[in-house]
Every structure is written in C-alpha cells, then in structure tokens.
Design a protein around this motif. Structure first.
Motif, PDB file in Angstrom:
ATOM      1  N   TYR A  24      18.218  41.566   1.917  1.00  0.00           N
ATOM      2  CA  TYR A  24      17.073  41.758   1.026  1.00  0.00           C
ATOM      3  C   TYR A  24      17.486  42.497  -0.245  1.00  0.00           C
ATOM      4  N   GLN A  26      20.152  42.131  -1.787  1.00  0.00           N
ATOM      5  CA  GLN A  26      20.818  41.179  -2.678  1.00  0.00           C
ATOM      6  C   GLN A  26      19.845  40.203  -3.322  1.00  0.00           C
ATOM      7  N   ILE A  27      18.776  39.850  -2.602  1.00  0.00           N
ATOM      8  CA  ILE A  27      17.899  38.792  -3.117  1.00  0.00           C
ATOM      9  C   ILE A  27      16.600  39.305  -3.752  1.00  0.00           C
ATOM     10  N   ALA A  28      16.339  40.588  -3.627  1.00  0.00           N
ATOM     11  CA  ALA A  28      15.097  41.139  -4.176  1.00  0.00           C
ATOM     12  C   ALA A  28      15.067  40.978  -5.696  1.00  0.00           C
ATOM     13  N   GLN A  29      13.915  40.647  -6.214  1.00  0.00           N
ATOM     14  CA  GLN A  29      13.751  40.459  -7.652  1.00  0.00           C
ATOM     15  C   GLN A  29      13.632  41.798  -8.389  1.00  0.00           C
ATOM     16  N   ASP A  30      12.937  42.718  -7.765  1.00  0.00           N
ATOM     17  CA  ASP A  30      12.671  44.021  -8.374  1.00  0.00           C
ATOM     18  C   ASP A  30      13.860  44.961  -8.159  1.00  0.00           C
ATOM     19  N   GLU A  31      14.332  45.589  -9.223  1.00  0.00           N
ATOM     20  CA  GLU A  31      15.484  46.494  -9.125  1.00  0.00           C
ATOM     21  C   GLU A  31      15.199  47.686  -8.219  1.00  0.00           C
ATOM     22  N   ARG A  34      15.589  46.574  -4.685  1.00  0.00           N
ATOM     23  CA  ARG A  34      17.013  46.435  -4.355  1.00  0.00           C
ATOM     24  C   ARG A  34      17.616  47.780  -3.996  1.00  0.00           C
TER      25      ARG A  34
END
Length: 68
Positions: A24, A26-31, A34
């Motif tokens: 997750y 690696q693939i999360a859009q929100d910094e 991440r």
C-alpha cells in the motif's frame, strides 16, 4: 494450541500485514498515506524482531518445537 504455535501464528500474520502495508505504501496516491504505511511497516519490524527472539527462546526451552 501451544504457546509456541500461537506466537508462530502471530508472527506469520504480522509478516503478512507488514507486506500489505509495504505494498500500500508503494501504490497509495496520497504522499501522507504512503508515509503512514511505510512508517507502520517499520514499526512492525520491531515487533517481528521481538517475536522472533521469543520463538528462539521457546525453541531453546522446548527443543521439540525446533524447526516447526
């Protein structure tokens, strides 16, 4: 279920949770998300190390569990 098998089962479950958090992260859009996933995966590393040490202690105290 013995204490050893409960600790071993917990260790395996937490390893899976850590792998999921890393994925997750690696693939999360929100910094911020991440960073949160990565930070929590690192925290699980500490817990996993302690559980592994506990398993080693249990194996030393109860040799019949060694290798399970």
């Amino acid at each position: 279920m013995t204490t050893y098998s409960k600790v071993k089962q917990t260790l395996v479950s937490l390893e899976g949770a850590k792998a999921t958090m890393e994925m997750y992260g690696q693939i999360a859009q929100d910094e911020q998300a991440r960073k949160t996933f990565r930070r929590n995966a690192q925290r699980l590393d500490v817990v996993l190390e302690r559980l592994e040490k506990r398993l080693q202690t249990l194996e030393f105290e109860e040799p019949q569990f060694k290798g399970f």
